[in-house]
Design a protein around this motif. Structure first.
Motif, PDB file in Angstrom:
ATOM      1  N   THR A  11      31.237 -34.118 -70.099  1.00  0.00           N
ATOM      2  CA  THR A  11      30.748 -33.468 -68.884  1.00  0.00           C
ATOM      3  C   THR A  11      29.289 -33.060 -69.079  1.00  0.00           C
ATOM      4  O   THR A  11      28.431 -33.304 -68.230  1.00  0.00           O
ATOM      5  CB  THR A  11      31.619 -32.221 -68.556  1.00  0.00           C
ATOM      6  OG1 THR A  11      32.971 -32.647 -68.463  1.00  0.00           O
ATOM      7  CG2 THR A  11      31.200 -31.557 -67.273  1.00  0.00           C
ATOM      8  N   ILE A  40      26.050 -34.222 -66.942  1.00  0.00           N
ATOM      9  CA  ILE A  40      25.245 -33.193 -66.276  1.00  0.00           C
ATOM     10  C   ILE A  40      23.779 -33.320 -66.712  1.00  0.00           C
ATOM     11  O   ILE A  40      22.867 -33.318 -65.884  1.00  0.00           O
ATOM     12  CB  ILE A  40      25.778 -31.771 -66.577  1.00  0.00           C
ATOM     13  CG1 ILE A  40      27.105 -31.545 -65.849  1.00  0.00           C
ATOM     14  CG2 ILE A  40      24.760 -30.695 -66.166  1.00  0.00           C
ATOM     15  CD1 ILE A  40      27.754 -30.193 -66.101  1.00  0.00           C
ATOM     16  N   ASP A  55      20.990 -34.156 -64.124  1.00  0.00           N
ATOM     17  CA  ASP A  55      20.022 -33.079 -63.949  1.00  0.00           C
ATOM     18  C   ASP A  55      18.603 -33.639 -64.129  1.00  0.00           C
ATOM     19  O   ASP A  55      17.700 -33.347 -63.340  1.00  0.00           O
ATOM     20  CB  ASP A  55      20.321 -31.978 -64.974  1.00  0.00           C
ATOM     21  CG  ASP A  55      19.453 -30.757 -64.757  1.00  0.00           C
ATOM     22  OD1 ASP A  55      19.375 -30.302 -63.607  1.00  0.00           O
ATOM     23  OD2 ASP A  55      18.836 -30.268 -65.725  1.00  0.00           O
ATOM     24  N   ILE A 115      33.934 -35.534 -60.485  1.00  0.00           N
ATOM     25  CA  ILE A 115      33.793 -34.071 -60.397  1.00  0.00           C
ATOM     26  C   ILE A 115      32.343 -33.659 -60.683  1.00  0.00           C
ATOM     27  O   ILE A 115      31.761 -32.838 -59.964  1.00  0.00           O
ATOM     28  CB  ILE A 115      34.776 -33.357 -61.363  1.00  0.00           C
ATOM     29  CG1 ILE A 115      36.206 -33.579 -60.884  1.00  0.00           C
ATOM     30  CG2 ILE A 115      34.462 -31.864 -61.463  1.00  0.00           C
ATOM     31  CD1 ILE A 115      37.285 -33.096 -61.837  1.00  0.00           C
ATOM     32  N   VAL A 116      31.741 -34.264 -61.730  1.00  0.00           N
ATOM     33  CA  VAL A 116      30.354 -33.919 -62.077  1.00  0.00           C
ATOM     34  C   VAL A 116      29.423 -34.254 -60.900  1.00  0.00           C
ATOM     35  O   VAL A 116      28.565 -33.447 -60.529  1.00  0.00           O
ATOM     36  CB  VAL A 116      29.893 -34.645 -63.365  1.00  0.00           C
ATOM     37  CG1 VAL A 116      28.410 -34.431 -63.597  1.00  0.00           C
ATOM     38  CG2 VAL A 116      30.689 -34.154 -64.562  1.00  0.00           C
ATOM     39  N   GLU A 130      30.076 -34.450 -57.764  1.00  0.00           N
ATOM     40  CA  GLU A 130      30.300 -33.508 -56.660  1.00  0.00           C
ATOM     41  C   GLU A 130      29.553 -32.189 -56.938  1.00  0.00           C
ATOM     42  O   GLU A 130      28.935 -31.619 -56.038  1.00  0.00           O
ATOM     43  CB  GLU A 130      31.797 -33.251 -56.528  1.00  0.00           C
ATOM     44  CG  GLU A 130      32.196 -32.807 -55.129  1.00  0.00           C
ATOM     45  CD  GLU A 130      33.674 -32.511 -55.065  1.00  0.00           C
ATOM     46  OE1 GLU A 130      34.474 -33.398 -55.431  1.00  0.00           O
ATOM     47  OE2 GLU A 130      34.007 -31.373 -54.678  1.00  0.00           O
ATOM     48  N   GLU A 131      29.618 -31.760 -58.214  1.00  0.00           N
ATOM     49  CA  GLU A 131      28.951 -30.500 -58.576  1.00  0.00           C
ATOM     50  C   GLU A 131      27.430 -30.603 -58.507  1.00  0.00           C
ATOM     51  O   GLU A 131      26.746 -29.636 -58.193  1.00  0.00           O
ATOM     52  CB  GLU A 131      29.364 -30.072 -59.982  1.00  0.00           C
ATOM     53  CG  GLU A 131      30.710 -29.388 -59.992  1.00  0.00           C
ATOM     54  CD  GLU A 131      31.238 -29.157 -61.391  1.00  0.00           C
ATOM     55  OE1 GLU A 131      30.514 -29.415 -62.365  1.00  0.00           O
ATOM     56  OE2 GLU A 131      32.402 -28.726 -61.491  1.00  0.00           O
ATOM     57  N   MET A 132      26.911 -31.786 -58.816  1.00  0.00           N
ATOM     58  CA  MET A 132      25.454 -31.939 -58.871  1.00  0.00           C
ATOM     59  C   MET A 132      24.861 -32.265 -57.500  1.00  0.00           C
ATOM     60  O   MET A 132      23.648 -32.181 -57.312  1.00  0.00           O
ATOM     61  CB  MET A 132      25.065 -33.039 -59.858  1.00  0.00           C
ATOM     62  CG  MET A 132      25.489 -32.788 -61.287  1.00  0.00           C
ATOM     63  SD  MET A 132      24.775 -31.299 -62.012  1.00  0.00           S
ATOM     64  CE  MET A 132      23.116 -31.834 -62.357  1.00  0.00           C
ATOM     65  N   GLU A 133      25.720 -32.659 -56.565  1.00  0.00           N
ATOM     66  CA  GLU A 133      25.235 -33.089 -55.261  1.00  0.00           C
ATOM     67  C   GLU A 133      24.420 -32.015 -54.544  1.00  0.00           C
ATOM     68  O   GLU A 133      23.406 -32.305 -53.922  1.00  0.00           O
ATOM     69  CB  GLU A 133      26.399 -33.544 -54.382  1.00  0.00           C
ATOM     70  CG  GLU A 133      26.193 -34.959 -53.885  1.00  0.00           C
ATOM     71  CD  GLU A 133      27.473 -35.636 -53.452  1.00  0.00           C
ATOM     72  OE1 GLU A 133      28.510 -34.949 -53.333  1.00  0.00           O
ATOM     73  OE2 GLU A 133      27.410 -36.857 -53.231  1.00  0.00           O
ATOM     74  N   GLU A 134      24.862 -30.777 -54.701  1.00  0.00           N
ATOM     75  CA  GLU A 134      24.193 -29.669 -54.021  1.00  0.00           C
ATOM     76  C   GLU A 134      22.732 -29.538 -54.482  1.00  0.00           C
ATOM     77  O   GLU A 134      21.815 -29.382 -53.676  1.00  0.00           O
ATOM     78  CB  GLU A 134      24.938 -28.380 -54.317  1.00  0.00           C
ATOM     79  CG  GLU A 134      24.713 -27.349 -53.235  1.00  0.00           C
ATOM     80  CD  GLU A 134      25.614 -26.154 -53.443  1.00  0.00           C
ATOM     81  OE1 GLU A 134      25.129 -25.038 -53.258  1.00  0.00           O
ATOM     82  OE2 GLU A 134      26.784 -26.352 -53.837  1.00  0.00           O
ATOM     83  N   SER A 153      34.569 -31.601 -72.487  1.00  0.00           N
ATOM     84  CA  SER A 153      33.418 -30.740 -72.188  1.00  0.00           C
ATOM     85  C   SER A 153      32.119 -31.404 -72.629  1.00  0.00           C
ATOM     86  O   SER A 153      31.080 -31.268 -71.983  1.00  0.00           O
ATOM     87  CB  SER A 153      33.598 -29.358 -72.791  1.00  0.00           C
ATOM     88  OG  SER A 153      33.346 -29.380 -74.153  1.00  0.00           O
TER      89      SER A 153
END
Ligand code: ADP
Length: 256
Positions: free
Chosen positions: A151, A155, A159, A117-118, A120-124, A148
């Motif tokens: 996660t 991230i 990042d 999930i992480v 997928e969120e960071m791919e953008e 949390s």
């Protein structure tokens, strides 16, 4: 605090008591100076965005300006307030961690799902810099941890990998089980970190290149938070890096 009692005879009971007291004083002094440094670093970090906001507000209030100029000033102010709110969030987290007051909610987790999930969120964010994220993740990995916080850990590391990798670079993530531990490897083709700097990057507020880090929204607190999260999960975090080649962050977390 800097006064010390000197024992006449180190071997008797009084001598030993005095040694213990001196040791205690040393540790107290260390804790105080760490605390003082943290407070002064934090104030300094907050002072910079406040100064930027102030200058932009003052300049724009002096005389009538064009809508375009007002818009620009407001954008700068917005960026700086975002940075401040991110910073205050991180400071609160660290302050709570120091006092052991941060609520830790450990539960049985599907780590495979969590990291997918992480990513997928960071791919953008990565795609914006034309950075490709490749991953190889073992299925069904479970652990006992705080969702949390884990996660947040992933991230922060991803990042950084994106922030410190030039456009068109790549990030390689490998996650597998290894002798009762989950081994997570995050490898980037970024700017790398010298051996000297590697010794300090987990310290609070430490940044190799202050201006570069600030420009990309960095506070120098991310990795110290990562280290704390790994520690409360009884894991380990390691770094391997070569200037201009890239970095590899490897984390080991106890598997359930
Ligand atoms: P920041 O908010 O400045 O990124 P961190 O605590 O996350 O703070 O990282 C500390 C410093 O370590 C960064 O300022 C940067 O200089 C360096 N760093 C962290 N991750 C990487 C990476 N993947 N590649 C190169 N340098 C990195």
């Amino acid at each position: 605090l800097s006064k010390r009692i000197i024992a006449n005879n180190d071997d008797d009971e009084t001598g030993r008591l005095i040694d213990t007291l001196n040791d205690l004083l040393n540790r107290l002094e260390e804790a105080f100076s760490r605390e003082k440094r943290f407070t002064s670093d934090a104030s300094h970090e907050l002072r910079t965005p406040i100064a930027i906001i102030r200058v932009h507000a003052e300049e724009n209030l002096k005389e009538e300006r064009s809508a375009k100029e007002y818009r620009h000033a407001l954008k700068v102010i917005q960026k700086q307030t975002d940075y401040m709110s991110h910073l205050v969030g991180q400071l609160l987290l660290l302050a709570r961690s120091d006092m052991n007051q941060h609520p830790i909610e450990k539960e049985s987790l599907d780590f495979t799902e969590l990291i997918e999930i992480v990513i997928e969120e960071m791919e953008e964010l990565a795609l914006k810099k034309d950075i490709n994220i490749d991953f190889e993740i073992e299925q069904g990995l479970r652990l006992y941890g705080d969702q949390s916080m884990l996660t947040q850990l992933l991230i922060n590391l991803l990042d950084n990998a994106i922030k410190y990798t030039p456009p068109k670079g790549s990030i390689d993530i490998k996650v597998k089980s290894q002798s009762n531990q989950i081994r997570i490897e995050i490898k980037d083709t970024g700017i790398g970190i010298s051996k000297e700097d590697q010794a300090y990057i987990f310290d609070r507020f430490y940044r190799v290149d202050k201006s570069r880090s600030r420009a990309s929204g960095g506070s120098g607190l991310g990795l110290s938070i990562c280290q704390w999260i790994v520690r409360i999960h009884k894991g380990n975090i390691e770094i391997e890096s070569e200037i201009n080649q890239g970095s590899i962050f490897t984390i080991y977390l106890p598997q359930k």
